[in-house]
Design a protein around this motif. Sequence first.
Motif, mmCIF file in Angstrom:
data_model
loop_
_atom_site.group_PDB
_atom_site.id
_atom_site.type_symbol
_atom_site.label_atom_id
_atom_site.label_comp_id
_atom_site.label_asym_id
_atom_site.label_seq_id
_atom_site.Cartn_x
_atom_site.Cartn_y
_atom_site.Cartn_z
ATOM 1 N N PHE A 619 0.858 -1.180 0.000
ATOM 2 C CA PHE A 619 0.000 0.000 0.000
ATOM 3 C C PHE A 619 0.895 1.231 0.000
ATOM 4 C CE2 PHE A 619 -2.396 -3.516 1.596
ATOM 5 C CZ PHE A 619 -3.638 -3.359 1.009
ATOM 6 N N ALA A 620 1.217 1.694 -1.199
ATOM 7 C CA ALA A 620 2.199 2.756 -1.364
ATOM 8 C C ALA A 620 1.658 4.077 -0.834
ATOM 9 C CB ALA A 620 2.588 2.878 -2.831
ATOM 10 N N LEU A 645 13.205 -15.797 6.909
ATOM 11 C CA LEU A 645 12.539 -14.498 6.937
ATOM 12 C C LEU A 645 12.790 -13.764 5.628
ATOM 13 C CD1 LEU A 645 13.420 -13.212 10.529
ATOM 14 C CD2 LEU A 645 11.189 -13.976 9.722
ATOM 15 N N THR A 646 11.738 -13.174 5.081
ATOM 16 C CA THR A 646 11.844 -12.354 3.880
ATOM 17 C C THR A 646 11.207 -11.005 4.185
ATOM 18 O OG1 THR A 646 11.661 -14.311 2.468
ATOM 19 C CG2 THR A 646 11.315 -12.162 1.428
ATOM 20 N N ARG A 647 11.952 -9.944 3.912
ATOM 21 C CA ARG A 647 11.486 -8.598 4.260
ATOM 22 C C ARG A 647 11.315 -7.770 2.990
ATOM 23 N NH1 ARG A 647 11.246 -5.768 8.900
ATOM 24 N NH2 ARG A 647 11.451 -3.494 8.848
ATOM 25 N N CYS A 648 10.204 -7.030 2.946
ATOM 26 C CA CYS A 648 9.930 -6.132 1.825
ATOM 27 C C CYS A 648 9.741 -4.735 2.392
ATOM 28 C CB CYS A 648 8.671 -6.586 1.085
ATOM 29 S SG CYS A 648 8.230 -5.528 -0.332
ATOM 30 N N THR A 649 10.493 -3.770 1.854
ATOM 31 C CA THR A 649 10.391 -2.389 2.329
ATOM 32 C C THR A 649 9.978 -1.485 1.173
ATOM 33 O OG1 THR A 649 12.735 -1.918 1.876
ATOM 34 C CG2 THR A 649 12.180 -2.733 4.067
ATOM 35 N N GLY A 721 9.930 10.078 -5.314
ATOM 36 C CA GLY A 721 9.879 8.838 -6.073
ATOM 37 C C GLY A 721 9.343 7.694 -5.232
ATOM 38 N N LEU A 722 9.661 6.486 -5.654
ATOM 39 C CA LEU A 722 9.211 5.282 -4.960
ATOM 40 C C LEU A 722 10.265 4.208 -5.118
ATOM 41 C CD1 LEU A 722 6.957 3.603 -3.538
ATOM 42 C CD2 LEU A 722 6.109 3.038 -5.837
ATOM 43 N N ARG A 723 10.564 3.561 -4.022
ATOM 44 C CA ARG A 723 11.567 2.489 -4.052
ATOM 45 C C ARG A 723 11.045 1.285 -3.279
ATOM 46 N NH1 ARG A 723 17.195 1.696 -1.114
ATOM 47 N NH2 ARG A 723 18.408 0.652 -2.740
ATOM 48 N N ILE A 724 11.056 0.136 -3.910
ATOM 49 C CA ILE A 724 10.619 -1.101 -3.272
ATOM 50 C C ILE A 724 11.788 -2.080 -3.279
ATOM 51 C CG2 ILE A 724 9.038 -3.055 -3.390
ATOM 52 C CD1 ILE A 724 7.040 -1.176 -4.744
ATOM 53 N N VAL A 725 12.121 -2.590 -2.113
ATOM 54 C CA VAL A 725 13.235 -3.525 -1.977
ATOM 55 C C VAL A 725 12.720 -4.819 -1.355
ATOM 56 C CG1 VAL A 725 15.466 -3.980 -0.903
ATOM 57 C CG2 VAL A 725 14.927 -1.685 -1.722
ATOM 58 N N ALA A 783 17.311 -11.192 -3.779
ATOM 59 C CA ALA A 783 17.043 -9.776 -3.535
ATOM 60 C C ALA A 783 16.610 -9.088 -4.821
ATOM 61 C CB ALA A 783 18.289 -9.089 -2.979
ATOM 62 N N VAL A 784 15.668 -8.168 -4.677
ATOM 63 C CA VAL A 784 15.148 -7.417 -5.815
ATOM 64 C C VAL A 784 14.956 -5.970 -5.397
ATOM 65 C CG1 VAL A 784 13.170 -7.121 -7.375
ATOM 66 C CG2 VAL A 784 13.977 -9.425 -6.816
ATOM 67 N N CYS A 785 15.235 -5.054 -6.304
ATOM 68 C CA CYS A 785 15.028 -3.631 -6.035
ATOM 69 C C CYS A 785 14.412 -2.982 -7.269
ATOM 70 C CB CYS A 785 16.356 -2.954 -5.691
ATOM 71 S SG CYS A 785 16.226 -1.180 -5.418
ATOM 72 N N LEU A 786 13.394 -2.165 -7.034
ATOM 73 C CA LEU A 786 12.745 -1.413 -8.111
ATOM 74 C C LEU A 786 12.622 0.038 -7.684
ATOM 75 C CD1 LEU A 786 10.747 -4.254 -7.597
ATOM 76 C CD2 LEU A 786 10.427 -3.700 -10.006
ATOM 77 N N THR A 787 12.911 0.946 -8.620
ATOM 78 C CA THR A 787 12.881 2.367 -8.299
ATOM 79 C C THR A 787 12.109 3.153 -9.354
ATOM 80 O OG1 THR A 787 14.980 2.319 -7.107
ATOM 81 C CG2 THR A 787 14.294 4.429 -7.993
ATOM 82 N N TRP A 788 11.239 4.029 -8.885
ATOM 83 C CA TRP A 788 10.579 5.034 -9.706
ATOM 84 C C TRP A 788 11.165 6.390 -9.313
ATOM 85 C CZ3 TRP A 788 8.480 0.660 -7.982
ATOM 86 C CH2 TRP A 788 7.597 -0.066 -8.797
ATOM 87 N N ASN A 789 11.740 7.104 -10.263
ATOM 88 C CA ASN A 789 12.324 8.401 -9.939
ATOM 89 C C ASN A 789 11.257 9.424 -9.543
ATOM 90 O OD1 ASN A 789 14.893 7.431 -10.457
ATOM 91 N ND2 ASN A 789 14.828 8.045 -12.618
ATOM 92 N N HIS A 790 10.087 9.289 -10.124
ATOM 93 C CA HIS A 790 8.931 10.085 -9.720
ATOM 94 C C HIS A 790 7.908 9.147 -9.113
ATOM 95 C CE1 HIS A 790 9.886 13.978 -11.572
ATOM 96 N NE2 HIS A 790 10.487 13.265 -12.522
#
Length: 857
Positions: A619-620, A645-649, A721-725, A783-790
Amino acid sequence: MKFTDVWKICPAPHLEAVVRGDTWRITVLTENLVRLEYEKNGEFRDGATKTVINREFPQVPFSVKRESGKTVIDTASLRLEYDGKPFSSEGLSAVLKGQLLNHASVWHYGINRMNLKGTARTLDEADGAIELGDSLMSLEGFAVLDDSESMGMDSEGNLTPPDGKGLDLYLFAYGWNFKAALRDFFRLSGNTPAVPRYALGNWWSRYYCYTEETYKALMNRFASEQVPLSVAVLDMNWHVTEIDPKYGSGWTGYTWNPEMFPDPAAMLKWLHDRHLKVTLNDHPADGIRACEDLYPAMAKERGIDPESGDPVMFDAASPAFLKAYEKVVLDTFEKTGVDFWWIDWQQIGGSSVAGMDPLFILNHTRWMYANRKGDVGMTFSRYGGPGSHRYPVGFSGDSCITWASLAFQPYFTATAANIGYGWWSHDIGGHMLGIRDEELAVRWLQFGIFSPIMRLHSTMSEFLSKEPWSYSKAVCGIMEDYLRLRHRLVPWLYTKANKAYEEGGVILYPVYYDWTLGWELRKVQYDEYVFGEDMLVVPVVKPSDPDTKLGEAQAWLPEGEWVDFFSGRRYQGGQSMKVYRKLEEMPVFVRTGTVIPMDGADVLENGCPLPTDLTFRIFAGADGSGELLEDNGHRPGSEGYSRCLTRCTVTGNAATCTAENGKAAQGQLRMDAAAGTNTAAADGSNATEIIGMNTVETNGTTVAGTIGMNAAETNGTKDPGLRIVLEAADGDTTLIPENRVTSLEIVNVGNVLPDEATCGYKAAYDEVRRTLTLTLDAKPGEAVCLTWNHYPEPVSYDVAKQLFDLLLPIRMANMDKDRMLRIAKEVHDPARRLAAWLSFKLPEGLAGALAEMEAVY
């Protein structure tokens, strides 16, 4: 397994914590928790009790002095005064430091005002609210736990007869810090253990004369309808109930009924093969009588001549009886395939020693028996008073099928946390009496989905079947969807259950635990509660308006931004408001930044296995995180236990993604428009730069989305922006299914792809829920990382469409509906639009629904 393998028994406090006189003793356990004892001969109880097993708390500083003939004890939070005489309101008092209420925060012995209540032994025959026992918490900030008449407990964890002669009280003076009070109660009494994973799925239960054929047919029907179950309950008719009157009643029984189940072991194996656990109902009060198959063996164990026909009487106070019962009865049924027991103790008596409560003893000994192996075990029984929280799960009894019963259960369930009891299991849908009401059945089921244990149940009646397909087609679809949702939530529920165990909490509790409401607590709707820390649940507990077809509930949303769990609609907190939902909808809210791990399989399996399709619903809109705990099913702390354990931030940080090896993902995304996939190269060597517009597959339709932009100033404000790790799995990664596919379901965003990603993905977009789903092309646990600059802002809600959907089923003039819809299309200011709508003659409830609609953004 010993009791001490799970809980620490340390009844002796530090000597420095004790202040005493000839007839009294005061022990300072924390700054806010004090033990108060009085016994005229000075004979105090030093051992553990059924409720209190640990008094060895870390020492806290306090002072002791004599003032005006009184002993005064001062801690950082509390001032206690005592005159050394038998406890009285004049001679024993305490002051909580710091102003809590407008009037002085003073407690006097014997005064119990504004207690927030705990729970009760049963809801049998309840038709609405019943009287609840006192709790550890009060609006005035003081509560007393009376342990004077409790059974004792020896150093091995065995229960012993009560040995207290005087008063043995615990003063909880925590003000409105309710979570701290609960944590310290668990330090005193032992944490609530986590339950087995399967307990969190759907239980099927019905008091009914099933045969092997009819029960198999029922389980097959659930499978064909793709409605998952985890526990198969057989109520008392599994055993012979028609017996010779000379033996007594058939209520107690341990002989399988051969007419219904000719081969019990084969039947239970059939259920196990379908990944279902099995529990049998047990009314143990009458012991083992001569009509039972197990009587000869049980009589021999107890030194009774089997030829005599003398019954083996139930005696909870006899360790020899309990040991023989386990050996002859429980071991036999375990070999047959019984996984745990439903203990339905209702009688008075059953003990040869005064003060030895059969119900509590059953809960204690059966839970220990169920957990003697490495796997997590459980029992299912009625509440036996303070200390019962150590033996989940609780059976709440036979409530009436009425709206009044439903309206009371959310409050009853949440308030039980005030005495540490967090695992109530209700007869969802109600047990008996009442009338057929499909709306009531749906609303009760919705509450059950968002409660600790989801168990459908009903009494012996041909007309009280709770199978979804026994209702109308529309209602059947709603019920089946919610039952599937329960299993989707199991990864999150299991994680939260284990966290509650580790940290000394409960999985469901009142809203005032998290938000200090003070005197306004009186105005909070008691049918609202917090579930699993993340969810604010507001069940609909009254019939819908006949004209609008909308169910109404009063919600209080604390400060901050909240999101409807189902629709993704956003609400501004800091307000109390009425919310309205169609029958298929339920008000459940989460804070922005919340991450919920869920089972994302198209077809859910019985038994709640570790998911092969894992979805993190994100829920961004704010920083936050979520965690997924998976283990091998052994008891935490036992030999052989392992977990992962798996963590999502989620953050508003547009920093460059880093992959698992720490290298930055420098390349841009490459898209295969036909397949709907994107890839990013960590070194940029194989990535094709795309500038401007990119396409994404959405339900077979190609739509545009922008990527490749840098963070910039927007209207003078920096867009974070938005960053999901998704962090690399930590722990025993062999637990993760090798074929697992992980998806990120991002709520409250537009149809915009990330600017950077450390793995490929497939994308789909739900315009109604404003939700972007990215199915990751990554190895399980990677591990995965996604980034939205806006920040990918979603488009505004289509007010006209929302209004149309709301008005369509409502009983009102069609011409007025058309005029209201025209206003929605032509007037863009929300306040003016709402004012114009309210000028119409509206059905009751519609005005509130319109106001709620305009509050959404």
